[in-house]
Enzyme design. Structure first.
Site, PDB file in Angstrom:
ATOM      1  N   TRP A 125      -1.747 -14.546  -3.194  1.00  0.00           N
ATOM      2  CA  TRP A 125      -0.564 -13.825  -2.725  1.00  0.00           C
ATOM      3  C   TRP A 125       0.022 -14.585  -1.554  1.00  0.00           C
ATOM      4  O   TRP A 125      -0.710 -14.991  -0.643  1.00  0.00           O
ATOM      5  CB  TRP A 125      -0.908 -12.398  -2.276  1.00  0.00           C
ATOM      6  CG  TRP A 125       0.291 -11.730  -1.656  1.00  0.00           C
ATOM      7  CD1 TRP A 125       1.347 -11.180  -2.305  1.00  0.00           C
ATOM      8  CD2 TRP A 125       0.574 -11.615  -0.249  1.00  0.00           C
ATOM      9  NE1 TRP A 125       2.275 -10.708  -1.404  1.00  0.00           N
ATOM     10  CE2 TRP A 125       1.819 -10.961  -0.130  1.00  0.00           C
ATOM     11  CE3 TRP A 125      -0.104 -11.985   0.909  1.00  0.00           C
ATOM     12  CZ2 TRP A 125       2.407 -10.674   1.103  1.00  0.00           C
ATOM     13  CZ3 TRP A 125       0.478 -11.710   2.142  1.00  0.00           C
ATOM     14  CH2 TRP A 125       1.716 -11.053   2.229  1.00  0.00           C
TER      15      TRP A 125
ATOM     16  N   GLU B 120      -0.242 -12.565  -7.521  1.00  0.00           N
ATOM     17  CA  GLU B 120       0.123 -11.217  -7.086  1.00  0.00           C
ATOM     18  C   GLU B 120       1.557 -11.169  -6.567  1.00  0.00           C
ATOM     19  O   GLU B 120       1.942 -11.938  -5.690  1.00  0.00           O
ATOM     20  CB  GLU B 120      -0.837 -10.764  -5.984  1.00  0.00           C
ATOM     21  CG  GLU B 120      -0.518  -9.397  -5.408  1.00  0.00           C
ATOM     22  CD  GLU B 120      -1.488  -8.993  -4.320  1.00  0.00           C
ATOM     23  OE1 GLU B 120      -1.277  -7.932  -3.699  1.00  0.00           O
ATOM     24  OE2 GLU B 120      -2.463  -9.735  -4.064  1.00  0.00           O
TER      25      GLU B 120
ATOM     26  N   LYS C 175       5.074  -8.910  -5.049  1.00  0.00           N
ATOM     27  CA  LYS C 175       5.376  -7.879  -4.067  1.00  0.00           C
ATOM     28  C   LYS C 175       6.858  -7.577  -4.107  1.00  0.00           C
ATOM     29  O   LYS C 175       7.679  -8.460  -4.389  1.00  0.00           O
ATOM     30  CB  LYS C 175       4.956  -8.322  -2.662  1.00  0.00           C
ATOM     31  CG  LYS C 175       4.976  -7.211  -1.618  1.00  0.00           C
ATOM     32  CD  LYS C 175       4.253  -7.626  -0.341  1.00  0.00           C
ATOM     33  CE  LYS C 175       4.162  -6.469   0.624  1.00  0.00           C
ATOM     34  NZ  LYS C 175       3.378  -6.794   1.831  1.00  0.00           N
TER      35      LYS C 175
ATOM     36  N   ASP D  88      -0.612  -4.697  -7.657  1.00  0.00           N
ATOM     37  CA  ASP D  88      -0.984  -3.978  -6.442  1.00  0.00           C
ATOM     38  C   ASP D  88      -0.159  -2.697  -6.378  1.00  0.00           C
ATOM     39  O   ASP D  88       1.073  -2.732  -6.436  1.00  0.00           O
ATOM     40  CB  ASP D  88      -0.714  -4.853  -5.211  1.00  0.00           C
ATOM     41  CG  ASP D  88      -1.201  -4.224  -3.918  1.00  0.00           C
ATOM     42  OD1 ASP D  88      -0.767  -3.091  -3.615  1.00  0.00           O
ATOM     43  OD2 ASP D  88      -1.985  -4.863  -3.196  1.00  0.00           O
TER      44      ASP D  88
ATOM     45  N   HIS E 100       2.901  -2.533  -4.084  1.00  0.00           N
ATOM     46  CA  HIS E 100       3.861  -3.624  -4.118  1.00  0.00           C
ATOM     47  C   HIS E 100       5.061  -3.387  -5.031  1.00  0.00           C
ATOM     48  O   HIS E 100       5.707  -4.331  -5.469  1.00  0.00           O
ATOM     49  CB  HIS E 100       3.153  -4.924  -4.522  1.00  0.00           C
ATOM     50  CG  HIS E 100       2.312  -5.491  -3.444  1.00  0.00           C
ATOM     51  ND1 HIS E 100       1.804  -6.772  -3.478  1.00  0.00           N
ATOM     52  CD2 HIS E 100       1.876  -4.968  -2.265  1.00  0.00           C
ATOM     53  CE1 HIS E 100       1.099  -7.004  -2.384  1.00  0.00           C
ATOM     54  NE2 HIS E 100       1.134  -5.916  -1.651  1.00  0.00           N
TER      55      HIS E 100
ATOM     56  N   HIS F 230      -5.090  -4.095  -7.531  1.00  0.00           N
ATOM     57  CA  HIS F 230      -5.329  -3.781  -6.138  1.00  0.00           C
ATOM     58  C   HIS F 230      -4.939  -2.318  -5.958  1.00  0.00           C
ATOM     59  O   HIS F 230      -3.751  -1.983  -5.977  1.00  0.00           O
ATOM     60  CB  HIS F 230      -4.519  -4.683  -5.210  1.00  0.00           C
ATOM     61  CG  HIS F 230      -5.206  -5.964  -4.907  1.00  0.00           C
ATOM     62  ND1 HIS F 230      -4.759  -6.843  -3.947  1.00  0.00           N
ATOM     63  CD2 HIS F 230      -6.340  -6.515  -5.413  1.00  0.00           C
ATOM     64  CE1 HIS F 230      -5.575  -7.893  -3.889  1.00  0.00           C
ATOM     65  NE2 HIS F 230      -6.531  -7.709  -4.776  1.00  0.00           N
TER      66      HIS F 230
ATOM     67  N   ASP G 288       4.754  -0.402   1.264  1.00  0.00           N
ATOM     68  CA  ASP G 288       3.406  -0.967   1.130  1.00  0.00           C
ATOM     69  C   ASP G 288       2.608  -0.764   2.416  1.00  0.00           C
ATOM     70  O   ASP G 288       2.323  -1.689   3.156  1.00  0.00           O
ATOM     71  CB  ASP G 288       3.535  -2.470   0.816  1.00  0.00           C
ATOM     72  CG  ASP G 288       2.183  -3.133   0.617  1.00  0.00           C
ATOM     73  OD1 ASP G 288       1.268  -2.466   0.109  1.00  0.00           O
ATOM     74  OD2 ASP G 288       2.041  -4.309   0.981  1.00  0.00           O
TER      75      ASP G 288
ATOM     76  N   ASP H   8      -0.458   0.712   2.632  1.00  0.00           N
ATOM     77  CA  ASP H   8      -1.902   0.513   2.418  1.00  0.00           C
ATOM     78  C   ASP H   8      -2.756   1.599   3.046  1.00  0.00           C
ATOM     79  O   ASP H   8      -3.716   1.324   3.762  1.00  0.00           O
ATOM     80  CB  ASP H   8      -2.327  -0.869   2.930  1.00  0.00           C
ATOM     81  CG  ASP H   8      -1.750  -1.985   2.076  1.00  0.00           C
ATOM     82  OD1 ASP H   8      -1.968  -1.950   0.860  1.00  0.00           O
ATOM     83  OD2 ASP H   8      -1.087  -2.880   2.619  1.00  0.00           O
TER      84      ASP H   8
ATOM     85  N   ASP I 281      -7.380  -2.332  -1.836  1.00  0.00           N
ATOM     86  CA  ASP I 281      -6.581  -3.027  -0.827  1.00  0.00           C
ATOM     87  C   ASP I 281      -5.909  -2.002   0.077  1.00  0.00           C
ATOM     88  O   ASP I 281      -4.771  -1.598  -0.164  1.00  0.00           O
ATOM     89  CB  ASP I 281      -5.535  -3.933  -1.491  1.00  0.00           C
ATOM     90  CG  ASP I 281      -4.769  -4.781  -0.477  1.00  0.00           C
ATOM     91  OD1 ASP I 281      -5.088  -4.692   0.723  1.00  0.00           O
ATOM     92  OD2 ASP I 281      -3.862  -5.511  -0.880  1.00  0.00           O
TER      93      ASP I 281
END
Length: 412
Positions: A179, A220, A222, A253, A256, A280, A288, A290, A320
């Site tokens: 990423w 990956e 985003k 992810d 993302h 993820h 994002d 997390d 993640d």
């Protein structure tokens, strides 16, 4: 309710809870190292900002050394049923040397491999394309400066070598996930050139052939990040096309994408074009951010798709998230267990019956059965799974989490 009673309740719907427990026991989840220290890493020098990566909060007990981080991981794994993996970033090297990113070698991570052998877990890896002076433009592999691109290409090549050696040493393929934070804060004039540079850099980085029995490449995407609100060079469309053309894994992810997108819906769509995937699992809150994953609809739908589409054997599940407002070890334990709970619920669904109803256009049965199943004793089956692994639940679990947190709270 006893487990035997719950077992009978599921059997009445044609669901074998013992088969579900056995299947869950074999599903590894790659727990991410960066929750334990707020994505700081152990490099002796960086000279750079976070590159759009930020953990918020200042809860006591952050791991400051590799040994402290490994101790925290040991504790977390002791409270998670099953046999799992660790997802390690290149910035978490364990060495007295001070190599720059384009100088890292397997020896700098050998203590992690020794620890993984002792713990009997697999390792996954990630090159670190952020938090470095040569990433402060928010451009790395797509930078207009060939010298900066070459620096990051070399870092990527070395990361792949390290990942392959980890996989060989542990007898389990190491997923090496790529990423990059590349993008623009305001609207660019020439997206095409930036994406062409990214593609060329990836091609150069992935050119050395690695044994897939030892290492698997993943890319990956985003939607956007801090400082790259207008354009992310490595968008979903870019990496989906790249993964299909080049034969890499595609990393999806959950943080993302646009908040209204259902990431579970993407799995079967890309499964027709790709052999394997990397997940993820995270929890975005408007973007994002997390957050630690909850046992919510997003996670339940993801697990259900993995089971109903028969994708568990083709999917590498990683986590993640990073939250420094709560105990970091509690975040690991609760987040990982929530992913397992979601998988267990999916494994305990009468999938064949639901699929048959759907194919017959009997959407009433599909609706009524899925609603009735919300009242089934999933928690009792989870308690049995935990008991067989000799890990606590409920108040005992909270007590263990509190006890350990009190032991590490005096870390500076």
């Amino acid at each position: 309710m006893s487990y035997e009673t719950a077992k009978a309740a599921f059997a009445d719907w044609g669901v074998d809870s013992e088969a579900a427990l056995e299947k869950l026991r074999t599903i590894p989840i790659s727990m991410h190292c960066w929750q334990g220290d707020d994505v700081v890493g152990f490099e002796q020098k960086t000279g750079a900002s976070g590159g759009g990566i930020q953990a918020t909060g200042n809860h006591p007990g952050r791991a400051r050394t590799p040994d402290e981080l490994r101790a925290d991981l040991d504790f977390a794994y002791s409270l998670i049923p099953g046999q799992h993996r660790l997802n390690l970033h290149a910035m978490y090297l364990d060495t007295d040397a001070a190599p720059d990113r384009d100088e890292i070698e397997f020896a700098h991570f050998a203590p992690w491999v020794d620890w993984a052998k002792d713990q009997d877990i697999g390792l996954d890896f990630n090159p670190t394309f952020f938090a470095h002076a040569k990433a402060d433009d928010n451009l790395t592999l797509s930078h207009p400066d060939q010298g900066i691109r070459d620096f990051w290409i070399e870092h990527g090549k070395r990361s792949r070598d390290i990942a392959a050696q980890m996989g060989a040493a542990l007898g389990s393929p190491c997923v090496n996930n790529i990423w990059v934070p590349d993008g623009y804060k305001d609207t660019p004039i020439d997206r095409m050139s930036a994406r062409a540079r990214l593609e060329g850099s990836l091609d150069a980085m992935l050119a050395p052939v690695q044994d897939k029995a030892q290492m698997l490449d993943a890319v990956e995407s985003k939607l956007f990040g801090i400082g790259v609100e207008a354009c992310t060079v490595g968008s979903h469309e870019f990496y989906m096309g790249y993964a299909i053309r080049k034969g890499t894994l595609l990393c999806l992810d959950m943080g993302h994408f646009h908040p209204t997108e259902n990431i579970a819906d993407k799995l079967s769509a890309v499964a027709l074009s790709l052999d394997e995937f990397l997940l993820h699992v995270s929890r975005p809150m408007r973007w994002d951010s997390d957050h630690v994953i909850l046992l919510n609809d997003d996670i339940l739908q993801m697990a259900q798709e993995l089971v109903s589409a028969d994708l568990l054997g083709r999917t590498h599940i990683g986590l993640d998230f990073f939250d420094a407002t709560i105990s970091r070890t509690a975040a690991w334990v609760i987040g990982t267990r929530n992913m397992q709970k979601a998988l267990l619920r999916a494994l305990l669904m009468p999938v064949d019956q639901l699929r048959a109803a759907e194919n017959a256009l009997d959407f009433t049965t599909r609706f009524s059965v899925t609603e009735e199943f919300k009242d089934m004793p999933f928690g009792t089956v989870w308690a049995e799974f935990s008991a067989r692994a000799d890990v606590p639940n409920g108040r005992r679990l909270i007590g263990e989490l509190d006890r350990y947190q009190s032991e590490v709270s005096d870390r500076d």
